[in-house]
Write a protein that holds these residues in place. Structure first.
Motif, PDB file in Angstrom:
ATOM      1  N   ASN A 389      22.361  71.789 -30.579  1.00 27.56           N
ATOM      2  CA  ASN A 389      22.474  70.566 -31.389  1.00 27.56           C
ATOM      3  C   ASN A 389      21.510  69.446 -31.008  1.00 27.56           C
ATOM      4  OD1 ASN A 389      24.555  71.686 -32.883  1.00 27.56           O
ATOM      5  ND2 ASN A 389      26.124  70.960 -31.471  1.00 27.56           N
ATOM      6  N   GLU A 390      20.450  69.775 -30.335  1.00 31.05           N
ATOM      7  CA  GLU A 390      19.509  68.720 -29.916  1.00 31.05           C
ATOM      8  C   GLU A 390      19.031  67.891 -31.108  1.00 31.05           C
ATOM      9  OE1 GLU A 390      15.877  70.116 -28.024  1.00 31.05           O
ATOM     10  OE2 GLU A 390      15.533  68.180 -27.091  1.00 31.05           O
ATOM     11  N   LEU A 393      21.142  64.830 -32.065  1.00 25.22           N
ATOM     12  CA  LEU A 393      21.435  63.773 -31.096  1.00 25.22           C
ATOM     13  C   LEU A 393      20.705  62.483 -31.449  1.00 25.22           C
ATOM     14  CD1 LEU A 393      21.055  65.696 -27.699  1.00 25.22           C
ATOM     15  CD2 LEU A 393      23.196  65.014 -28.819  1.00 25.22           C
ATOM     16  N   GLN A 397      19.548  59.733 -26.415  1.00 23.55           N
ATOM     17  CA  GLN A 397      20.190  60.854 -25.723  1.00 23.55           C
ATOM     18  C   GLN A 397      19.289  62.081 -25.717  1.00 23.55           C
ATOM     19  OE1 GLN A 397      24.227  60.442 -27.444  1.00 23.55           O
ATOM     20  NE2 GLN A 397      24.601  62.369 -26.346  1.00 23.55           N
ATOM     21  N   LEU A 398      18.652  62.282 -26.857  1.00 24.21           N
ATOM     22  CA  LEU A 398      17.781  63.451 -27.001  1.00 24.21           C
ATOM     23  C   LEU A 398      16.675  63.448 -25.941  1.00 24.21           C
ATOM     24  CD1 LEU A 398      16.472  64.802 -30.377  1.00 24.21           C
ATOM     25  CD2 LEU A 398      14.965  64.621 -28.417  1.00 24.21           C
TER      26      LEU A 398
END
Ligand code: GBH
Length: 481
Positions: A389-390, A393, A397-398
């Motif tokens: 799920n990158e 984000l 956060q990524l």
């Protein structure tokens, strides 16, 4: 893990990419279409209907990419050349596109000026489309070998004095199996009639694999006879392959199937190169469907690696199948699983359904290859991970990609253990990838970069945490000269 393990002082590390995944600018300066341009236009083949039309726009941003490499303190950069930029129609009697060729000459000059060592891949899956249409591309041995030889010679001529590391083919397994059996990659041929009206997955992958080996051997011969004395470089092929653990360690059939799995994935190509023949397990299962070596062809292939190019990502649990293999089986009559009999996962989940990290598997495969091929010099030409799920984000956060950073810590540590404790002759490592890019059939949803590429904002590049940390990790392991 092995805190006292080290890597040699002349160890070379950096990042990898491939032309169609990053360049974009598919019509710039006279480039011709590749089979991937064509494949991406077929509805349903690529997630989100994506293509490499723009990708990271690296064709127009070589300076930005070099800046990224410098920021990471990278020593080396592995990239690939788009054949159809250099020869838009691809063939040996077709015109050379000087502008396309000069793009790469300039790029290599710029890398060298920045103190970065180039590793050049001649072929990372983007065959000039015309060759596929003209004579069936990789299926046609005589034509393909002659055209690849001609293309290789043009590149060696233009870049040979500057480039010391050459990779002929990236992952011939993928070209053969995904392109001609599964049909998930260009040109998408398969026996699966729901996917494609044409193709024979029981024969074509083996023909294509054979032809790629012969073309590799032919290019190596040209390099050695016409360039090596002058340029002093090295040449090899890059093979993909993941580690195999038995689904049920108590079951001899599963244990045996692990070696067979690696033989079908890796030794298919590496045995002819190092041992002058196909693995017995493949001959046994495939019979006449596996092409026979002529004396002339195997003479080209045997001994054709100056180094072993290793792409490696993960591990699988292997369960032997019972009963006769299907005609379209490419794996060795076994199942690839992510959980073992005890219900344990091989590693944590990522965005790629096939990829669950297991760093110890890297060490084990380095040893397996060294035992089988008599401790060849190994260059790891790809290793890396996506992140579950990158893409969804928030940016902040990524950019803190701790999962990817930990992956690199674990895998580089396992490699240092292989070098220090197992005597494996591993000498280089290129992380996949310098930046997020076109992940083939998965489009742009899956990210592998240490740099975030903002596809919605003019392909802006933002280094993630892993971009900074890889250099620190190597600093810890590489012996001070
Ligand atoms: C590399 O291939 C490629 O060289 C690179 O271009 C790519 O971006 C990178 O990996 C990340 O994917 O679906 O179970 O049949 C990696 C090797 C081999 C990984 C085939 C996916 C599919 C397994 N690939 N594998 S399956």
């Amino acid at each position: 893990m092995g805190s006292s393990s080290q890597l040699p002082s002349d160890f070379l590390w950096g990042f990898a990419t491939a032309s169609y995944q990053i360049e974009g600018a598919v019509e710039a300066d006279g480039r011709g279409p590749s089979i991937w341009d064509t494949f991406c236009k077929i509805p349903g083949k690529i997630a989100g209907g994506a293509s490499g039309d723009v990708a990271c726009d690296s064709y127009n941003r070589t300076h930005e990419d070099i800046e990224l490499l410098k920021k990471c303190n990278a020593q080396a950069y592995r990239f690939s050349i788009s054949w159809s930029r250099v020869i838009p129609l691809g063939g040996r009697n077709d015109p050379v596109n000087e502008k396309g060729l000069q793009h790469y000459v300039k790029f290599v000059d710029d890398l060298l000026e920045a103190g970065i060592v180039p590793l050049v891949t001649l072929y990372h899956w983007d065959l000039p489309d015309e060759l596929d249409k003209r004579y069936g591309g990789l299926l046609n041995k005589e034509e393909f070998v002659a055209d690849f030889s001609n293309y290789s010679r043009i590149i060696f001529n233009a870049l040979g004095s500057k480039v010391k590391y050459w990779i002929t083919f990236n992952e011939p397994w993928c070209s053969s199996v995904l392109g001609y059996n599964v049909g998930q990659f260009a040109p998408g041929r398969t026996s699966d009639r729901k996917r494609n009206p044409v193709g024979d997955g029981s024969t074509e992958p083996w023909i294509v694999g054979h032809n790629l080996l012969v073309a590799h051997g032919a290019a190596v011969k040209i390099y050695r006879e016409e360039f090596k004395a002058r340029d002093g470089g090295e040449i090899g092929i890059t093979l993909n392959g993941d580690w195999a653990e038995p689904w049920d360690p108590e079951n001899p059939a599963d244990v045996e199937a692990c070696d067979r799995k690696i033989e079908f994935a890796i030794s298919w190509f590496a045995d002819p190169i190092y041992h002058g023949k196909y693995p017995d397990s493949m001959v046994k299962q495939l019979g006449d469907r596996l092409p026979k070596w002529t004396a002339e062809d195997i003479a080209l292939v045997r001994g054709s690696n100056d180094f072993y190019g290793m792409n490696h990502y993960c591990a699988n649990y292997i369960k032997a199948k019972t009963g006769e293999p299907e005609a379209t089986d490419i794996a060795g009559n076994l199942e690839l699983l992510l959980q073992n009999k005890a219900g344990e996962w091989v590693g944590p989940e990522t965005q790629s359904p096939w990829l669950r990290p297991s760093a110890i598997g890297f060490r084990k495969l380095l040893k397996w290859l060294s035992d089988r091929y008599d401790y060849p010099k190994i260059y790891v030409t790809e290793n890396g991970t996506s992140l579950k799920n990158e893409n969804d984000l928030p940016l902040e956060q990524l950019l803190k990609d701790e999962f990817r950073t930990q992956y690199f810590r674990d895998y580089i540590g396992a490699m240092a253990d292989a070098y220090t404790l197992d005597g494996v002759n591993v000498r280089a490592y290129m992380a996949w990838s310098l930046m997020d890019n076109f992940e083939w059939a998965e489009g742009y949803e899956t990210r592998f970069g240490v740099t975030f590429v903002d596809y919605e904002n003019n392909q802006k590049r933002l280094p993630k945490e892993s971009a900074r940390t890889i250099g620190e990790i190597f600093d810890q392991y590489i012996e001070k000269a």
